[in-house]
Design a protein around this motif. Structure first.
Motif, PDB file in Angstrom:
ATOM      1  N   GLN A  19      12.532  56.659  19.631  1.00 42.14           N
ATOM      2  CA  GLN A  19      13.488  55.927  20.424  1.00 42.14           C
ATOM      3  C   GLN A  19      13.630  54.512  19.866  1.00 42.14           C
ATOM      4  O   GLN A  19      12.775  54.021  19.162  1.00 42.14           O
ATOM      5  CB  GLN A  19      13.055  55.870  21.899  1.00 42.14           C
ATOM      6  CG  GLN A  19      11.818  55.034  22.170  1.00 42.14           C
ATOM      7  CD  GLN A  19      10.541  55.811  21.919  1.00 42.14           C
ATOM      8  OE1 GLN A  19      10.528  56.824  21.231  1.00 42.14           O
ATOM      9  NE2 GLN A  19       9.445  55.329  22.476  1.00 42.14           N
ATOM     10  N   VAL A  20      14.722  53.875  20.231  1.00 43.32           N
ATOM     11  CA  VAL A  20      14.982  52.526  19.760  1.00 43.32           C
ATOM     12  C   VAL A  20      14.023  51.542  20.406  1.00 43.32           C
ATOM     13  O   VAL A  20      13.782  51.591  21.621  1.00 43.32           O
ATOM     14  CB  VAL A  20      16.435  52.117  20.064  1.00 43.32           C
ATOM     15  CG1 VAL A  20      16.667  50.656  19.704  1.00 43.32           C
ATOM     16  CG2 VAL A  20      17.410  53.009  19.301  1.00 43.32           C
ATOM     17  N   GLU A  21      13.454  50.686  19.600  1.00 42.89           N
ATOM     18  CA  GLU A  21      12.582  49.636  20.119  1.00 42.89           C
ATOM     19  C   GLU A  21      12.888  48.338  19.380  1.00 42.89           C
ATOM     20  O   GLU A  21      13.029  48.322  18.156  1.00 42.89           O
ATOM     21  CB  GLU A  21      11.113  50.008  19.936  1.00 42.89           C
ATOM     22  CG  GLU A  21      10.161  49.026  20.596  1.00 42.89           C
ATOM     23  CD  GLU A  21       8.699  49.494  20.537  1.00 42.89           C
ATOM     24  OE1 GLU A  21       8.376  50.353  19.707  1.00 42.89           O
ATOM     25  OE2 GLU A  21       7.897  48.989  21.347  1.00 42.89           O
ATOM     26  N   LEU A  22      12.985  47.269  20.150  1.00 42.55           N
ATOM     27  CA  LEU A  22      13.228  45.937  19.615  1.00 42.55           C
ATOM     28  C   LEU A  22      12.156  45.019  20.177  1.00 42.55           C
ATOM     29  O   LEU A  22      11.994  44.931  21.394  1.00 42.55           O
ATOM     30  CB  LEU A  22      14.612  45.434  20.023  1.00 42.55           C
ATOM     31  CG  LEU A  22      15.809  46.285  19.613  1.00 42.55           C
ATOM     32  CD1 LEU A  22      17.086  45.764  20.278  1.00 42.55           C
ATOM     33  CD2 LEU A  22      15.967  46.302  18.102  1.00 42.55           C
ATOM     34  N   VAL A  23      11.432  44.348  19.304  1.00 45.06           N
ATOM     35  CA  VAL A  23      10.334  43.489  19.738  1.00 45.06           C
ATOM     36  C   VAL A  23      10.524  42.104  19.133  1.00 45.06           C
ATOM     37  O   VAL A  23      10.391  41.918  17.921  1.00 45.06           O
ATOM     38  CB  VAL A  23       8.974  44.068  19.329  1.00 45.06           C
ATOM     39  CG1 VAL A  23       7.853  43.153  19.805  1.00 45.06           C
ATOM     40  CG2 VAL A  23       8.798  45.474  19.891  1.00 45.06           C
ATOM     41  N   GLU A  24      10.797  41.120  19.991  1.00 42.44           N
ATOM     42  CA  GLU A  24      11.004  39.753  19.539  1.00 42.44           C
ATOM     43  C   GLU A  24       9.677  39.001  19.476  1.00 42.44           C
ATOM     44  O   GLU A  24       8.731  39.301  20.210  1.00 42.44           O
ATOM     45  CB  GLU A  24      11.942  38.984  20.462  1.00 42.44           C
ATOM     46  CG  GLU A  24      13.331  39.554  20.622  1.00 42.44           C
ATOM     47  CD  GLU A  24      13.463  40.359  21.893  1.00 42.44           C
ATOM     48  OE1 GLU A  24      14.590  40.482  22.402  1.00 42.44           O
ATOM     49  OE2 GLU A  24      12.439  40.870  22.386  1.00 42.44           O
ATOM     50  N   SER A  25       9.670  37.997  18.623  1.00 45.42           N
ATOM     51  CA  SER A  25       8.532  37.083  18.540  1.00 45.42           C
ATOM     52  C   SER A  25       9.025  35.771  17.950  1.00 45.42           C
ATOM     53  O   SER A  25      10.155  35.693  17.443  1.00 45.42           O
ATOM     54  CB  SER A  25       7.411  37.674  17.684  1.00 45.42           C
ATOM     55  OG  SER A  25       7.856  37.914  16.359  1.00 45.42           O
ATOM     56  N   GLY A  26       8.167  34.757  18.020  1.00 44.76           N
ATOM     57  CA  GLY A  26       8.485  33.491  17.366  1.00 44.76           C
ATOM     58  C   GLY A  26       8.946  32.384  18.284  1.00 44.76           C
ATOM     59  O   GLY A  26       9.162  31.257  17.836  1.00 44.76           O
ATOM     60  N   GLY A  27       9.108  32.672  19.569  1.00 44.72           N
ATOM     61  CA  GLY A  27       9.500  31.618  20.483  1.00 44.72           C
ATOM     62  C   GLY A  27       8.365  30.640  20.721  1.00 44.72           C
ATOM     63  O   GLY A  27       7.240  30.819  20.243  1.00 44.72           O
ATOM     64  N   GLY A  28       8.688  29.584  21.454  1.00 43.10           N
ATOM     65  CA  GLY A  28       7.657  28.591  21.757  1.00 43.10           C
ATOM     66  C   GLY A  28       8.282  27.279  22.140  1.00 43.10           C
ATOM     67  O   GLY A  28       9.458  27.211  22.499  1.00 43.10           O
ATOM     68  N   LEU A  29       7.474  26.238  22.038  1.00 41.09           N
ATOM     69  CA  LEU A  29       7.915  24.890  22.378  1.00 41.09           C
ATOM     70  C   LEU A  29       8.259  24.132  21.105  1.00 41.09           C
ATOM     71  O   LEU A  29       7.477  24.144  20.150  1.00 41.09           O
ATOM     72  CB  LEU A  29       6.803  24.165  23.141  1.00 41.09           C
ATOM     73  CG  LEU A  29       7.055  22.700  23.488  1.00 41.09           C
ATOM     74  CD1 LEU A  29       8.222  22.564  24.453  1.00 41.09           C
ATOM     75  CD2 LEU A  29       5.786  22.083  24.079  1.00 41.09           C
TER      76      LEU A  29
END
Length: 115
Positions: free
Chosen positions: A1-11
């Protein structure tokens, strides 16, 4: 199945930079238009940037010249390079793809721009 995983956010401080990543799986990466959206507190979700299967890019006016959408075809990762950040860029950022008539979203990553 389709999966999208974001990362890299922050202050980040005003004028600073962040790079968001979206690891994609479950579909042939690169054959589908992909986008970054964001939702700021108290506002509707808005389209930030899009990259087509041909690699053409489009940006919301407020981020033109500051943000760059790109992708790593070998690793199936979508990026959003954000420079010259402003407090108005504070939002939850989402990766998006429409695949086989269905919409798929990542879980979102928080970006906060503040001194």
């Amino acid at each position: 199945q389709v999966e999208l995983v974001e990362s890299g956010g922050g202050l980040a401080q005003p004028g600073g930079s962040l790079t968001l990543s979206c690891a994609a799986s479950g579909f042939v990466f690169g054959r589908y238009r992909m986008s970054w959206f964001r939702r700021a507190p108290g506002k509707e979700r808005e389209l930030v940037a899009t990259i087509t299967s041909d690699g053409d890019t489009n940006y919301e006016d407020a981020v033109k010249g500051r943000f760059t959408i790109s992708r790593d075809m070998a690793k199936s990762i979508l990026f959003l390079q954000m420079n010259s950040l402003k407090p108005d860029d504070t939002a939850v950022y989402y990766c998006y793809v429409r695949y086989v008539l269905s919409d798929f979203w990542g879980q979102g990553t928080q970006v906060t721009v503040s001194s």
